[in-house]
Write a protein that holds these residues in place. Structure first.
Motif, PDB file in Angstrom:
ATOM      1  N   ASP A 273      -4.718  48.175  23.628  1.00 47.91           N
ATOM      2  CA  ASP A 273      -5.376  48.866  22.520  1.00 47.91           C
ATOM      3  C   ASP A 273      -4.486  48.737  21.280  1.00 47.91           C
ATOM      4  O   ASP A 273      -3.714  49.631  20.942  1.00 47.91           O
ATOM      5  N   VAL A 274      -4.603  47.597  20.597  1.00 45.07           N
ATOM      6  CA  VAL A 274      -3.768  47.316  19.429  1.00 45.07           C
ATOM      7  C   VAL A 274      -4.054  48.299  18.303  1.00 45.07           C
ATOM      8  O   VAL A 274      -3.146  48.722  17.580  1.00 45.07           O
ATOM      9  N   ILE A 275      -5.299  48.653  18.134  1.00 48.41           N
ATOM     10  CA  ILE A 275      -5.666  49.560  17.044  1.00 48.41           C
ATOM     11  C   ILE A 275      -4.926  50.881  17.189  1.00 48.41           C
ATOM     12  O   ILE A 275      -4.274  51.359  16.246  1.00 48.41           O
ATOM     13  N   ASP A 276      -4.991  51.486  18.360  1.00 47.62           N
ATOM     14  CA  ASP A 276      -4.319  52.764  18.596  1.00 47.62           C
ATOM     15  C   ASP A 276      -2.800  52.620  18.473  1.00 47.62           C
ATOM     16  O   ASP A 276      -2.150  53.447  17.836  1.00 47.62           O
ATOM     17  N   LEU A 277      -2.259  51.552  19.031  1.00 44.19           N
ATOM     18  CA  LEU A 277      -0.806  51.356  18.990  1.00 44.19           C
ATOM     19  C   LEU A 277      -0.316  51.150  17.568  1.00 44.19           C
ATOM     20  O   LEU A 277       0.675  51.752  17.148  1.00 44.19           O
ATOM     21  N   ALA A 278      -1.016  50.317  16.797  1.00 40.96           N
ATOM     22  CA  ALA A 278      -0.592  50.042  15.427  1.00 40.96           C
ATOM     23  C   ALA A 278      -0.674  51.296  14.556  1.00 40.96           C
ATOM     24  O   ALA A 278       0.214  51.555  13.735  1.00 40.96           O
ATOM     25  N   MET A 279      -1.723  52.086  14.723  1.00 36.73           N
ATOM     26  CA  MET A 279      -1.869  53.320  13.952  1.00 36.73           C
ATOM     27  C   MET A 279      -0.741  54.298  14.273  1.00 36.73           C
ATOM     28  O   MET A 279      -0.182  54.943  13.373  1.00 36.73           O
ATOM     29  N   LYS A 280      -0.400  54.408  15.542  1.00 31.33           N
ATOM     30  CA  LYS A 280       0.678  55.308  15.932  1.00 31.33           C
ATOM     31  C   LYS A 280       2.024  54.836  15.391  1.00 31.33           C
ATOM     32  O   LYS A 280       2.840  55.636  14.921  1.00 31.33           O
ATOM     33  N   VAL A 281       2.259  53.528  15.444  1.00 30.10           N
ATOM     34  CA  VAL A 281       3.516  52.985  14.920  1.00 30.10           C
ATOM     35  C   VAL A 281       3.633  53.272  13.427  1.00 30.10           C
ATOM     36  O   VAL A 281       4.668  53.730  12.940  1.00 30.10           O
ATOM     37  N   GLU A 282       2.559  53.007  12.680  1.00 34.43           N
ATOM     38  CA  GLU A 282       2.591  53.230  11.237  1.00 34.43           C
ATOM     39  C   GLU A 282       2.840  54.699  10.909  1.00 34.43           C
ATOM     40  O   GLU A 282       3.617  55.027  10.007  1.00 34.43           O
ATOM     41  N   ALA A 283       2.191  55.595  11.648  1.00 36.21           N
ATOM     42  CA  ALA A 283       2.366  57.032  11.406  1.00 36.21           C
ATOM     43  C   ALA A 283       3.784  57.480  11.736  1.00 36.21           C
ATOM     44  O   ALA A 283       4.406  58.241  10.982  1.00 36.21           O
ATOM     45  N   GLU A 284       4.319  57.002  12.839  1.00 34.52           N
ATOM     46  CA  GLU A 284       5.655  57.420  13.265  1.00 34.52           C
ATOM     47  C   GLU A 284       6.752  56.902  12.346  1.00 34.52           C
ATOM     48  O   GLU A 284       7.819  57.503  12.245  1.00 34.52           O
ATOM     49  N   LEU A 285       6.493  55.794  11.669  1.00 30.64           N
ATOM     50  CA  LEU A 285       7.514  55.193  10.807  1.00 30.64           C
ATOM     51  C   LEU A 285       7.360  55.580   9.338  1.00 30.64           C
ATOM     52  O   LEU A 285       8.017  55.007   8.475  1.00 30.64           O
ATOM     53  N   SER A 286       6.508  56.552   9.055  1.00 30.06           N
ATOM     54  CA  SER A 286       6.272  56.939   7.660  1.00 30.06           C
ATOM     55  C   SER A 286       7.511  57.509   6.984  1.00 30.06           C
ATOM     56  O   SER A 286       7.607  57.532   5.758  1.00 30.06           O
ATOM     57  N   ASP A 287       8.489  57.975   7.779  1.00 28.08           N
ATOM     58  CA  ASP A 287       9.698  58.549   7.200  1.00 28.08           C
ATOM     59  C   ASP A 287      10.835  57.534   7.061  1.00 28.08           C
ATOM     60  O   ASP A 287      11.892  57.853   6.544  1.00 28.08           O
ATOM     61  N   VAL A 288      10.620  56.307   7.528  1.00 25.32           N
ATOM     62  CA  VAL A 288      11.655  55.273   7.449  1.00 25.32           C
ATOM     63  C   VAL A 288      11.556  54.575   6.092  1.00 25.32           C
ATOM     64  O   VAL A 288      10.472  54.163   5.675  1.00 25.32           O
ATOM     65  N   GLN A 289      12.680  54.434   5.405  1.00 28.00           N
ATOM     66  CA  GLN A 289      12.695  53.835   4.077  1.00 28.00           C
ATOM     67  C   GLN A 289      13.135  52.377   4.077  1.00 28.00           C
ATOM     68  O   GLN A 289      12.906  51.648   3.121  1.00 28.00           O
ATOM     69  N   THR A 290      13.766  51.936   5.152  1.00 32.24           N
ATOM     70  CA  THR A 290      14.259  50.559   5.216  1.00 32.24           C
ATOM     71  C   THR A 290      13.103  49.563   5.206  1.00 32.24           C
ATOM     72  O   THR A 290      12.156  49.700   5.989  1.00 32.24           O
ATOM     73  N   PRO A 291      13.139  48.550   4.326  1.00 32.81           N
ATOM     74  CA  PRO A 291      12.078  47.543   4.306  1.00 32.81           C
ATOM     75  C   PRO A 291      12.180  46.606   5.507  1.00 32.81           C
ATOM     76  O   PRO A 291      13.084  45.778   5.586  1.00 32.81           O
ATOM     77  N   LEU A 292      11.272  46.755   6.447  1.00 32.24           N
ATOM     78  CA  LEU A 292      11.258  45.942   7.663  1.00 32.24           C
ATOM     79  C   LEU A 292       9.838  45.444   7.929  1.00 32.24           C
ATOM     80  O   LEU A 292       8.861  46.115   7.588  1.00 32.24           O
ATOM     81  N   ARG A 293       9.729  44.278   8.559  1.00 29.45           N
ATOM     82  CA  ARG A 293       8.443  43.780   9.048  1.00 29.45           C
ATOM     83  C   ARG A 293       8.357  44.121  10.530  1.00 29.45           C
ATOM     84  O   ARG A 293       9.201  43.692  11.318  1.00 29.45           O
ATOM     85  N   VAL A 294       7.339  44.889  10.886  1.00 30.04           N
ATOM     86  CA  VAL A 294       7.158  45.333  12.267  1.00 30.04           C
ATOM     87  C   VAL A 294       5.822  44.791  12.761  1.00 30.04           C
ATOM     88  O   VAL A 294       4.776  45.121  12.216  1.00 30.04           O
ATOM     89  N   ALA A 295       5.855  43.961  13.781  1.00 27.60           N
ATOM     90  CA  ALA A 295       4.641  43.327  14.288  1.00 27.60           C
ATOM     91  C   ALA A 295       4.135  44.031  15.538  1.00 27.60           C
ATOM     92  O   ALA A 295       4.906  44.307  16.466  1.00 27.60           O
ATOM     93  N   VAL A 296       2.842  44.327  15.558  1.00 25.19           N
ATOM     94  CA  VAL A 296       2.174  44.895  16.729  1.00 25.19           C
ATOM     95  C   VAL A 296       1.054  43.939  17.098  1.00 25.19           C
ATOM     96  O   VAL A 296       0.005  43.899  16.453  1.00 25.19           O
ATOM     97  N   MET A 297       1.267  43.151  18.134  1.00 22.20           N
ATOM     98  CA  MET A 297       0.355  42.062  18.470  1.00 22.20           C
ATOM     99  C   MET A 297      -0.180  42.223  19.889  1.00 22.20           C
ATOM    100  O   MET A 297       0.499  42.762  20.766  1.00 22.20           O
ATOM    101  N   GLY A 298      -1.405  41.695  20.108  1.00 22.93           N
ATOM    102  CA  GLY A 298      -2.025  41.919  21.400  1.00 22.93           C
ATOM    103  C   GLY A 298      -2.680  40.719  22.035  1.00 22.93           C
ATOM    104  O   GLY A 298      -3.521  40.875  22.914  1.00 22.93           O
TER     105      GLY A 298
END
Length: 356
Positions: A273-298
């Motif tokens: 379930d990429v949609i659910d996983l990607a949404m959770k990752v984005e929400a959990e990382l909202s407090d991180v300021q470091t510019p990073l590319r984070v890939a969620v692939m399925g």
């Protein structure tokens, strides 16, 4: 992209124009008379990356509250003024960094000149802000919609009037509620003036539709080199305006806005379930300021490649996932551990970079 070189002005300690980074601002929606609530929201905005904050000043009580609001924040505070010209003098006495004036809501030009002269003497920045919904009567067309040329002409005339009184810190905005008129109006002003431009689509709409319109309108202008400071106008929390604004700048390479989540659009090959996983990752990382590319692939087609190219990535399947960091596959992860493993690796890298 090559940006139009405009005049450099200062709004408090924030440089605008003249090649300075594009700044992001928003407007509080609290009752300005409620100092504690307004300051609480300003702190939220600042944490989200807001660099300039504007507050509505509809009455003298709101103007009187500005002194305490200004004392309680390090952000430059801009007073949004309409109709009652006397409020401009009250807010300048309170020490605002800037004022926003709309030629369409102040009837007498003599009053505008008086305000401008006072702003010049105090070094207060003035934004001439023209909106399609409150255009000067003499510039209104017979049709249902104000023409882009009328918006531009009103703003240019207002800027000329104010600058003649000695105001050197001046910027212009010409906003409509639709993208084509907004773009055309800003193009006209950009061709005829070198004052810095505050860019946005006014009354853009709700969180979903307003984000799309703002991204298209603001993004189109910025990609043409037009725009020195932006505000995303949403029927939503002002904090969301800042988040969207920063993401628009990041998408154009004009700013950094924390982690960028790269995720596949999903298809029949997807085994998690990429949609659910990607949404959770984005929400959990909202407090991180470091510019990073984070890939969620399925899927197996692009998954491993995208995950490898990202700073941190996961390529998942029904049997589990491969976790990547720095271009290398570091370990296999069980299906129920994908979220926690990915977040832990991101926070590890962000912690080393001092970004949290």
């Amino acid at each position: 992209m090559e940006r139009k070189l405009t005049k450099r002005i200062m709004l408090g300690d924030v440089a605008i124009g003249g090649g300075a980074p594009v700044s992001v601002q928003s407007m509080t929606n609290t009752d300005t008379r409620d100092v504690s609530a307004t300051l609480a929201q300003i702190r939220e905005l600042e944490c989200a990356g807001c660099q300039i904050v504007r507050v509505a000043v509809p009455d003298s009580e709101s103007a009187d509250a500005l002194g305490k609001i200004i004392a309680g924040t390090s952000l430059p505070v801009v007073a949004d003024l309409h109709f009652d010209w006397r409020l401009a003098f009250l807010v300048m006495e309170q020490g605002v960094a800037g004022i926003r004036l709309n030629p369409g809501t102040i009837a007498r030009k003599a009053r505008v000149r008086e305000i401008a002269a006072e702003a010049a003497s105090r070094g207060v920045t003035v934004r001439v802000g023209v909106n399609s919904g409150s255009l000067e009567r003499r510039h209104q067309s017979r049709g249902r919609k104000a023409e882009a040329s009328s918006l531009a002409q009103s703003a240019l005339e207002g800027a000329a009037l104010i600058s003649k009184e000695g105001v050197e810190n001046l910027k212009i905005s010409v906003k409509a509620s639709d993208v084509p008129r907004t773009i055309e109006a800003y193009r006209i002003v950009a061709e005829k003036s070198d004052w810095p431009l505050h860019v946005g689509v006014t009354e853009a709409g709700t969180m979903w539709s307003g984000t799309i319109k703002s991204a298209v309108g603001i993004g189109a202008l910025l990609s043409q080199g037009i725009g020195d400071t932006i505000r995303v106008s949403l029927t939503a929390s002002p904090v969301e305006e800042i988040r969207v604004g920063r993401k628009i700048l990041a998408a154009l390479g004009l700013a950094e806005a924390g982690p960028e989540v790269i995720s596949c659009p999903t298809c029949a090959r997807t085994e998690i379930d990429v949609i659910d996983l990607a949404m959770k990752v984005e929400a959990e990382l909202s407090d991180v300021q470091t510019p990073l590319r984070v890939a969620v692939m399925g899927c197996l087609v692009n998954g491993p490649g995208e995950a490898r190219e990202a700073d941190v990535g996961i390529a998942g399947g029904k049997e589990g996932a491969l976790l990547f960091a720095g271009g290398e596959m570091i370990r296999k992860v069980a299906p129920d551990e994908m979220l926690e493993a990915l977040l832990a690796e991101v926070r590890k890298i962000a912690g080393r970079a001092g970004g949290e």
